[in-house]
Design an enzyme around this catalytic site. Sequence first.
Site, PDB file in Angstrom:
ATOM      1  N   LEU A  15       0.773  -1.216   0.205  1.00 10.86           N
ATOM      2  CA  LEU A  15       0.296  -0.202   0.237  1.00 10.86           C
ATOM      3  C   LEU A  15       1.200   0.893  -0.129  1.00 10.86           C
ATOM      4  O   LEU A  15       2.092   1.593   0.987  1.00 10.86           O
ATOM      5  CB  LEU A  15      -0.758  -0.507   1.405  1.00 10.86           C
ATOM      6  CG  LEU A  15      -1.874   1.059   1.820  1.00 10.86           C
ATOM      7  CD1 LEU A  15      -2.626   1.058   0.222  1.00 10.86           C
ATOM      8  CD2 LEU A  15      -2.194   1.146   3.034  1.00 10.86           C
ATOM      9  N   LYS A  29       8.891  17.732  14.502  1.00  6.76           N
ATOM     10  CA  LYS A  29       7.609  17.713  14.000  1.00  6.76           C
ATOM     11  C   LYS A  29       6.961  18.424  12.650  1.00  6.76           C
ATOM     12  O   LYS A  29       7.278  19.146  11.944  1.00  6.76           O
ATOM     13  CB  LYS A  29       6.755  17.747  14.751  1.00  6.76           C
ATOM     14  CG  LYS A  29       5.472  17.585  14.488  1.00  6.76           C
ATOM     15  CD  LYS A  29       4.471  17.350  14.855  1.00  6.76           C
ATOM     16  CE  LYS A  29       3.732  16.093  16.296  1.00  6.76           C
ATOM     17  NZ  LYS A  29       2.432  16.507  17.108  1.00  6.76           N
ATOM     18  N   GLY A  41       2.731  -2.681  -6.239  1.00  8.60           N
ATOM     19  CA  GLY A  41       3.918  -4.162  -6.692  1.00  8.60           C
ATOM     20  C   GLY A  41       4.037  -4.120  -7.862  1.00  8.60           C
ATOM     21  O   GLY A  41       2.521  -3.924  -8.712  1.00  8.60           O
ATOM     22  N   GLY A  43       3.392  -6.375 -10.110  1.00  8.03           N
ATOM     23  CA  GLY A  43       2.348  -6.748 -11.104  1.00  8.03           C
ATOM     24  C   GLY A  43       0.183  -5.874 -10.958  1.00  8.03           C
ATOM     25  O   GLY A  43      -0.172  -5.617 -12.068  1.00  8.03           O
ATOM     26  N   ASP A 256       7.061  -0.771 -14.666  1.00 11.07           N
ATOM     27  CA  ASP A 256       5.621  -1.476 -14.706  1.00 11.07           C
ATOM     28  C   ASP A 256       4.664  -1.534 -16.008  1.00 11.07           C
ATOM     29  O   ASP A 256       4.039  -1.887 -16.459  1.00 11.07           O
ATOM     30  CB  ASP A 256       4.985  -1.016 -13.240  1.00 11.07           C
ATOM     31  CG  ASP A 256       5.992  -1.603 -12.242  1.00 11.07           C
ATOM     32  OD1 ASP A 256       6.727  -2.645 -12.381  1.00 11.07           O
ATOM     33  OD2 ASP A 256       5.550  -1.260 -10.918  1.00 11.07           O
ATOM     34  N   SER A 284       7.481   5.542 -21.604  1.00 10.75           N
ATOM     35  CA  SER A 284       7.732   7.117 -21.397  1.00 10.75           C
ATOM     36  C   SER A 284       6.875   8.325 -20.356  1.00 10.75           C
ATOM     37  O   SER A 284       7.309   9.475 -20.428  1.00 10.75           O
ATOM     38  CB  SER A 284       8.454   7.267 -22.617  1.00 10.75           C
ATOM     39  OG  SER A 284       9.400   6.874 -23.005  1.00 10.75           O
ATOM     40  N   ASN A 289       5.073  12.340 -15.173  1.00 14.79           N
ATOM     41  CA  ASN A 289       3.656  12.303 -13.809  1.00 14.79           C
ATOM     42  C   ASN A 289       5.008  11.901 -13.266  1.00 14.79           C
ATOM     43  O   ASN A 289       5.791  11.273 -12.990  1.00 14.79           O
ATOM     44  CB  ASN A 289       2.603  11.026 -13.793  1.00 14.79           C
ATOM     45  CG  ASN A 289       1.751  11.600 -15.289  1.00 14.79           C
ATOM     46  OD1 ASN A 289       1.444  12.401 -15.368  1.00 14.79           O
ATOM     47  ND2 ASN A 289       1.410  10.617 -15.957  1.00 14.79           N
TER      48      ASN A 289
HETATM   49  N1  LIG Z   1      14.501   9.359 -18.692  1.00 13.20           N
HETATM   50  C1  LIG Z   1      13.435   8.627 -19.888  1.00 13.20           C
HETATM   51  N2  LIG Z   1      13.357   9.226 -20.519  1.00 13.20           N
HETATM   52  C2  LIG Z   1      12.248   8.875 -21.201  1.00 13.20           C
HETATM   53  N3  LIG Z   1      11.563   7.475 -21.563  1.00 13.20           N
HETATM   54  C3  LIG Z   1      12.156   7.452 -20.312  1.00 13.20           C
HETATM   55  C4  LIG Z   1      13.360   7.115 -19.435  1.00 13.20           C
HETATM   56  N4  LIG Z   1      13.024   6.809 -18.168  1.00 13.20           N
HETATM   57  C5  LIG Z   1      12.938   6.005 -18.802  1.00 13.20           C
HETATM   58  N5  LIG Z   1      12.761   5.954 -19.992  1.00 13.20           N
HETATM   59  C6  LIG Z   1      11.362   4.646 -20.469  1.00 13.20           C
HETATM   60  O1  LIG Z   1      10.951   3.997 -19.327  1.00 13.20           O
HETATM   61  C7  LIG Z   1      11.306   2.333 -19.835  1.00 13.20           C
HETATM   62  C8  LIG Z   1      11.457   1.199 -18.869  1.00 13.20           C
HETATM   63  O2  LIG Z   1      12.828   2.140 -18.063  1.00 13.20           O
HETATM   64  P1  LIG Z   1      13.618   1.818 -17.030  1.00 13.20           P
HETATM   65  O3  LIG Z   1      14.513   0.692 -18.027  1.00 13.20           O
HETATM   66  O4  LIG Z   1      13.883   2.797 -16.197  1.00 13.20           O
HETATM   67  O5  LIG Z   1      14.008   0.606 -16.669  1.00 13.20           O
HETATM   68  P2  LIG Z   1      13.413  -0.700 -15.131  1.00 13.20           P
HETATM   69  O6  LIG Z   1      15.289   0.145 -15.268  1.00 13.20           O
HETATM   70  O7  LIG Z   1      13.054  -1.546 -15.032  1.00 13.20           O
HETATM   71  O8  LIG Z   1      12.212   0.580 -14.307  1.00 13.20           O
HETATM   72  P3  LIG Z   1      11.653   0.520 -12.848  1.00 13.20           P
HETATM   73  O9  LIG Z   1      12.333   1.363 -11.923  1.00 13.20           O
HETATM   74  O10 LIG Z   1      10.800   1.341 -13.077  1.00 13.20           O
HETATM   75  O11 LIG Z   1      12.046  -0.829 -11.857  1.00 13.20           O
HETATM   76  C9  LIG Z   1      12.426   3.246 -21.400  1.00 13.20           C
HETATM   77  O12 LIG Z   1      12.692   1.616 -22.293  1.00 13.20           O
HETATM   78  C10 LIG Z   1      11.806   4.225 -21.400  1.00 13.20           C
HETATM   79  O13 LIG Z   1      10.740   3.689 -22.789  1.00 13.20           O
END
Ligand SMILES: Nc1ncnc2c1ncn2[C@@H]1O[C@H](COP(=O)(O)OP(=O)(O)OP(=O)(O)O)[C@@H](O)[C@H]1O
Length: 310
Positions: A15, A29, A41, A43, A256, A284, A289
């Site tokens: 959560l 504080k 998580g 999945g 994810d 990406s 967000n």
């Molecule tokens: N700085 C960035 N700018 C644009 N796209 C990004 C960026 N970082 C990640 N992405 C997008 O997200 C996808 C997955 O990112 P990444 O390779 O960092 O996966 P990960 O290391 O498994 O991430 P996580 O920490 O969520 O497990 C990338 O292939 C890309 O499309």
Amino acid sequence: MKHYKITTVTVNPALDKSTHLRGLVPEQKIRCDAPRYDAGGGGINVSKAIARLNGESLALFTAGGPTGEMIKELLLKEGIKVDPITVQNWTRESFVAVDDNTNSQYRFGFPGAALSELEKEMVLEKVKAIATDFLVLSGSLNEGLPTDFYKQIAEIAKKSNIKVIVDTSGESLQKVLETNVYLIKPNVGELAKLVGVDRLEMEEVNDAAKKIIAQGSAEIIVVSLGPQGAALITKDSYDYVPAPNVAKKSTVGAGDSMVGGMVWALSQNKSLAEVLRWGVACGSAATMNEGTQLFKIEDANRLFEWLKSK
Ligand SMILES: Nc1ncnc2c1ncn2[C@@H]1O[C@H](COP(=O)(O)OP(=O)(O)OP(=O)(O)O)[C@@H](O)[C@H]1O
Ligand SMILES: [Mg+2]
């Protein structure tokens, strides 16, 4: 049991509680804004990403105590089908605080409570009974779970001809590859570890992935390369797309979201070229967000259109 094209498994959900504060200082504080709660998580996030694309999946997860109950409620509110496995110990929480003064994000994770022998059995029994095309195993394992737990699940699923998709790391990933799975999505660091090296250059990714495929561990490997995009490798193909240049806010949930986009595309019988591009588009889009929020469908659609010509 109803047939779902996609089922996600989260043995160690959390959560996620997040807040904003102004000044992270000791002793005093610290006044935090009202918390926001999200179901989290591996999945579960994949199921949420699929829901963003107006797709359907069943989220199978362990749920204990009031935190487990809240995760269930939060998912139902998002219109996600749930199949919680009730366990004794309370589901863990995670905590994220953003210091607005410095725009720094602090992420606190807790270990997942142990599952009893009976509860482990319940998870495996549940997998035996599911009817699905794609089974997504994503995220960490609880304290005390054997590192071959995903392998055990994958072996059961394969007996029912279910295509298994895995996104995990370390020994758990190593072990699951002793059986042949359909698709894995290591990032480049995780891939390097799999082939026993410290780091891999871009031009070494194809060979490393082909080696794992040749061992009979996986049919498809999608290697995510963060801001550099991703590559999709099969025994006789290699495809690469760069990541679009986006206004990055937080990369939490990018992996994810990427898996969610890919499995959704697979469930829609898209080509592997499109599967890769939907993955990068959703990954990406998620970086646009804040915090644990995933992506907006408008962003994913727009980025996919751009990636189609790459
Ligand atoms: N700085 C960035 N700018 C644009 N796209 C990004 C960026 N970082 C990640 N992405 C997008 O997200 C996808 C997955 O990112 P990444 O390779 O960092 O996966 P990960 O290391 O498994 O991430 P996580 O920490 O969520 O497990 C990338 O292939 C890309 O499309
Ligand atoms: Mg990851």
